[in-house]
Design a protein around this motif. Sequence first.
Motif, short mmCIF file in Angstrom:
data_model
loop_
_atom_site.label_atom_id
_atom_site.label_comp_id
_atom_site.label_asym_id
_atom_site.label_seq_id
_atom_site.Cartn_x
_atom_site.Cartn_y
_atom_site.Cartn_z
N LYS A 30 -5.45 -18.58 -4.69
CA LYS A 30 -6.06 -19.89 -4.48
C LYS A 30 -6.92 -20.31 -5.67
O LYS A 30 -7.33 -19.48 -6.47
CB LYS A 30 -6.99 -19.85 -3.25
CG LYS A 30 -6.32 -19.46 -1.98
CD LYS A 30 -7.33 -19.33 -0.88
CE LYS A 30 -6.62 -18.92 0.41
NZ LYS A 30 -7.52 -18.82 1.52
N ARG A 53 -19.62 -25.41 4.85
CA ARG A 53 -19.05 -24.94 6.12
C ARG A 53 -18.35 -26.08 6.86
O ARG A 53 -17.22 -25.94 7.30
CB ARG A 53 -20.18 -24.37 7.00
CG ARG A 53 -19.72 -23.97 8.40
CD ARG A 53 -20.88 -23.90 9.38
NE ARG A 53 -21.48 -25.22 9.57
CZ ARG A 53 -22.74 -25.41 9.97
NH1 ARG A 53 -23.54 -24.39 10.19
NH2 ARG A 53 -23.20 -26.63 10.13
N ASP A 54 -19.06 -27.21 6.99
CA ASP A 54 -18.52 -28.33 7.75
C ASP A 54 -17.26 -28.92 7.10
O ASP A 54 -16.42 -29.50 7.79
CB ASP A 54 -19.58 -29.42 7.91
CG ASP A 54 -20.76 -28.94 8.74
OD1 ASP A 54 -20.66 -27.88 9.41
OD2 ASP A 54 -21.81 -29.62 8.70
N TYR A 56 -15.20 -27.01 5.13
CA TYR A 56 -14.41 -25.87 4.68
C TYR A 56 -12.91 -26.11 4.80
O TYR A 56 -12.15 -25.77 3.89
CB TYR A 56 -14.83 -24.62 5.47
CG TYR A 56 -14.16 -23.36 5.00
CD1 TYR A 56 -14.43 -22.82 3.75
CD2 TYR A 56 -13.25 -22.68 5.82
CE1 TYR A 56 -13.82 -21.66 3.30
CE2 TYR A 56 -12.63 -21.52 5.38
CZ TYR A 56 -12.92 -21.02 4.13
OH TYR A 56 -12.31 -19.86 3.70
N GLU A 57 -12.48 -26.71 5.89
CA GLU A 57 -11.04 -26.98 6.07
C GLU A 57 -10.53 -27.95 5.02
O GLU A 57 -9.36 -27.86 4.62
CB GLU A 57 -10.76 -27.47 7.48
CG GLU A 57 -10.88 -26.37 8.51
CD GLU A 57 -10.51 -26.82 9.91
OE1 GLU A 57 -9.91 -27.90 10.07
OE2 GLU A 57 -10.82 -26.07 10.85
N ASP A 58 -11.36 -28.87 4.58
CA ASP A 58 -10.96 -29.78 3.50
C ASP A 58 -10.69 -29.00 2.21
O ASP A 58 -9.75 -29.29 1.48
CB ASP A 58 -12.03 -30.85 3.26
CG ASP A 58 -12.23 -31.76 4.45
OD1 ASP A 58 -11.22 -32.14 5.08
OD2 ASP A 58 -13.38 -32.10 4.75
N THR A 60 -9.94 -25.65 1.99
CA THR A 60 -8.75 -24.80 2.15
C THR A 60 -7.49 -25.65 2.16
O THR A 60 -6.44 -25.21 1.66
CB THR A 60 -8.84 -23.92 3.41
OG1 THR A 60 -8.98 -24.75 4.57
CG2 THR A 60 -10.01 -22.94 3.32
N GLY A 61 -7.59 -26.87 2.66
CA GLY A 61 -6.46 -27.79 2.63
C GLY A 61 -6.05 -28.19 1.22
O GLY A 61 -4.91 -28.59 0.98
N GLU A 65 -10.62 -21.64 -2.20
CA GLU A 65 -11.55 -20.80 -1.46
C GLU A 65 -12.95 -21.09 -1.98
O GLU A 65 -13.15 -21.27 -3.18
CB GLU A 65 -11.22 -19.33 -1.65
CG GLU A 65 -12.08 -18.40 -0.82
CD GLU A 65 -12.04 -18.72 0.67
OE1 GLU A 65 -13.12 -19.01 1.23
OE2 GLU A 65 -10.94 -18.70 1.27
#
Length: 149
Positions: A30, A53-54, A56-58, A60-61, A65
Amino acid sequence: MLKEGEKAPDFELPDMTGKKVRLYEILKEKKVVLYFYPKDDTRGCTKEACTFRDMYEDFTGQGAEVVGISSDSADSHTRFASKHSLPFVLLADTDKHVRKLYKVPSTFGLIPGRVTYVIDQQGTVQYAFNSMIKPLEHVQNALAALKRI
Protein backbone atom coordinates in the motif's frame (compact mmCIF):
# COMPACT_ATOMS: atom_id res chain seq x y z
CA MET A 1 11.58 18.46 6.28
CA LEU A 2 11.74 16.02 3.41
CA LYS A 3 10.49 17.50 0.16
CA GLU A 4 8.10 16.11 -2.41
CA GLY A 5 9.99 13.91 -4.86
CA GLU A 6 12.57 12.77 -2.27
CA LYS A 7 13.00 9.13 -1.37
CA ALA A 8 11.45 8.28 2.00
CA PRO A 9 14.05 6.68 4.28
CA ASP A 10 13.24 3.12 5.29
CA PHE A 11 13.01 2.39 9.02
CA GLU A 12 11.86 -0.17 11.53
CA LEU A 13 10.11 0.71 14.79
CA PRO A 14 8.05 -1.17 17.38
CA ASP A 15 4.27 -0.87 17.28
CA MET A 16 1.92 -0.88 20.27
CA THR A 17 2.50 -4.60 20.86
CA GLY A 18 6.28 -4.39 20.52
CA LYS A 19 6.21 -5.99 17.04
CA LYS A 20 8.72 -4.43 14.65
CA VAL A 21 7.13 -2.63 11.71
CA ARG A 22 9.20 -1.75 8.65
CA LEU A 23 8.05 1.02 6.30
CA TYR A 24 9.17 -0.68 3.08
CA GLU A 25 7.24 -3.85 4.02
CA ILE A 26 4.02 -1.82 4.17
CA LEU A 27 4.89 -0.11 0.89
CA LYS A 28 4.98 -3.51 -0.84
CA GLU A 29 1.19 -3.60 -0.34
CA LYS A 30 0.00 0.00 0.00
CA LYS A 31 0.82 3.68 -0.10
CA VAL A 32 1.52 5.16 3.34
CA VAL A 33 0.28 8.25 5.10
CA LEU A 34 3.04 8.72 7.67
CA TYR A 35 2.20 11.27 10.30
CA PHE A 36 4.46 12.49 13.08
CA TYR A 37 2.73 13.98 16.07
CA PRO A 38 3.95 15.45 19.37
CA LYS A 39 2.31 13.37 22.13
CA ASP A 40 -0.38 10.82 22.88
CA ASP A 41 -3.58 12.10 24.48
CA THR A 42 -2.95 15.81 24.05
CA ARG A 43 -5.72 17.96 22.62
CA GLY A 44 -4.44 18.53 19.07
CA CYS A 45 -2.97 15.05 18.73
CA THR A 46 -6.20 13.42 19.87
CA LYS A 47 -8.23 15.49 17.38
CA GLU A 48 -5.83 14.53 14.60
CA ALA A 49 -5.80 10.81 15.48
CA CYS A 50 -9.58 10.66 15.83
CA THR A 51 -10.05 12.40 12.48
CA PHE A 52 -7.71 9.87 10.85
CA ARG A 53 -9.82 7.19 12.59
CA ASP A 54 -13.11 8.64 11.37
CA MET A 55 -11.80 8.86 7.80
CA TYR A 56 -9.76 5.64 7.89
CA GLU A 57 -11.95 3.89 5.32
CA ASP A 58 -11.41 6.82 2.94
CA PHE A 59 -7.66 6.28 3.23
CA THR A 60 -7.82 2.51 2.79
CA GLY A 61 -10.18 3.07 -0.13
CA GLN A 62 -7.36 5.04 -1.78
CA GLY A 63 -4.99 2.10 -1.27
CA ALA A 64 -3.16 3.65 1.68
CA GLU A 65 -2.27 2.74 5.23
CA VAL A 66 -2.12 5.34 8.00
CA VAL A 67 0.88 5.14 10.35
CA GLY A 68 1.35 7.46 13.32
CA ILE A 69 4.72 8.09 14.98
CA SER A 70 5.58 9.86 18.20
CA SER A 71 8.28 9.57 20.84
CA ASP A 72 5.84 7.99 23.29
CA SER A 73 6.35 4.41 24.46
CA ALA A 74 4.53 1.38 23.06
CA ASP A 75 2.53 1.22 26.32
CA SER A 76 1.43 4.83 25.94
CA HIS A 77 0.40 4.10 22.33
CA THR A 78 -1.59 1.05 23.48
CA ARG A 79 -3.57 3.14 25.97
CA PHE A 80 -4.09 5.97 23.45
CA ALA A 81 -5.19 3.66 20.62
CA SER A 82 -7.50 1.69 22.90
CA LYS A 83 -9.08 4.77 24.48
CA HIS A 84 -9.89 6.27 21.07
CA SER A 85 -10.47 3.03 19.06
CA LEU A 86 -7.73 3.83 16.57
CA PRO A 87 -7.71 1.27 13.70
CA PHE A 88 -4.19 2.09 12.49
CA VAL A 89 -0.74 1.43 13.86
CA LEU A 90 1.16 3.81 16.13
CA LEU A 91 4.93 3.43 16.24
CA ALA A 92 7.22 4.25 19.16
CA ASP A 93 10.20 6.38 18.12
CA THR A 94 11.46 6.77 21.68
CA ASP A 95 14.98 7.81 20.67
CA LYS A 96 13.63 10.19 17.97
CA HIS A 97 15.84 8.54 15.33
CA VAL A 98 13.11 8.31 12.67
CA ARG A 99 11.92 11.84 13.45
CA LYS A 100 15.47 13.01 12.65
CA LEU A 101 15.63 10.86 9.47
CA TYR A 102 12.48 12.58 8.27
CA LYS A 103 13.75 16.02 9.28
CA VAL A 104 10.69 16.76 11.41
CA PRO A 105 11.31 20.16 13.01
CA SER A 106 10.64 20.94 16.66
CA THR A 107 8.67 23.94 17.82
CA PHE A 108 10.72 26.30 19.99
CA GLY A 109 13.37 23.58 19.95
CA LEU A 110 11.37 21.68 22.58
CA ILE A 111 8.04 20.42 21.29
CA PRO A 112 8.23 17.59 18.75
CA GLY A 113 6.75 18.76 15.45
CA ARG A 114 3.64 17.69 13.56
CA VAL A 115 4.42 16.65 9.97
CA THR A 116 2.52 14.42 7.55
CA TYR A 117 3.97 12.67 4.52
CA VAL A 118 2.16 10.78 1.76
CA ILE A 119 4.50 8.14 0.35
CA ASP A 120 3.80 6.18 -2.84
CA GLN A 121 4.59 2.49 -3.26
CA GLN A 122 7.93 3.31 -4.86
CA GLY A 123 8.95 5.01 -1.61
CA THR A 124 8.77 8.55 -2.98
CA VAL A 125 7.34 11.41 -0.92
CA GLN A 126 4.38 12.72 -2.91
CA TYR A 127 3.16 15.21 -0.32
CA ALA A 128 4.57 16.85 2.81
CA PHE A 129 2.75 19.14 5.26
CA ASN A 130 4.02 20.83 8.42
CA SER A 131 1.72 22.62 10.85
CA MET A 132 1.54 22.44 14.63
CA ILE A 133 -1.65 24.46 14.88
CA LYS A 134 -3.76 22.84 12.14
CA PRO A 135 -3.95 19.13 13.04
CA LEU A 136 -7.14 18.51 11.06
CA GLU A 137 -5.64 19.92 7.87
CA HIS A 138 -3.06 17.13 8.00
CA VAL A 139 -5.85 14.60 7.52
CA GLN A 140 -7.79 16.49 4.84
CA ASN A 141 -4.68 17.43 2.87
CA ALA A 142 -3.26 13.90 2.99
CA LEU A 143 -6.49 12.45 1.61
CA ALA A 144 -6.58 15.05 -1.17
CA ALA A 145 -2.94 14.22 -2.04
CA LEU A 146 -3.73 10.51 -2.21
CA LYS A 147 -6.55 11.20 -4.66
CA ARG A 148 -4.06 12.98 -6.94
CA ILE A 149 -1.59 10.07 -7.16
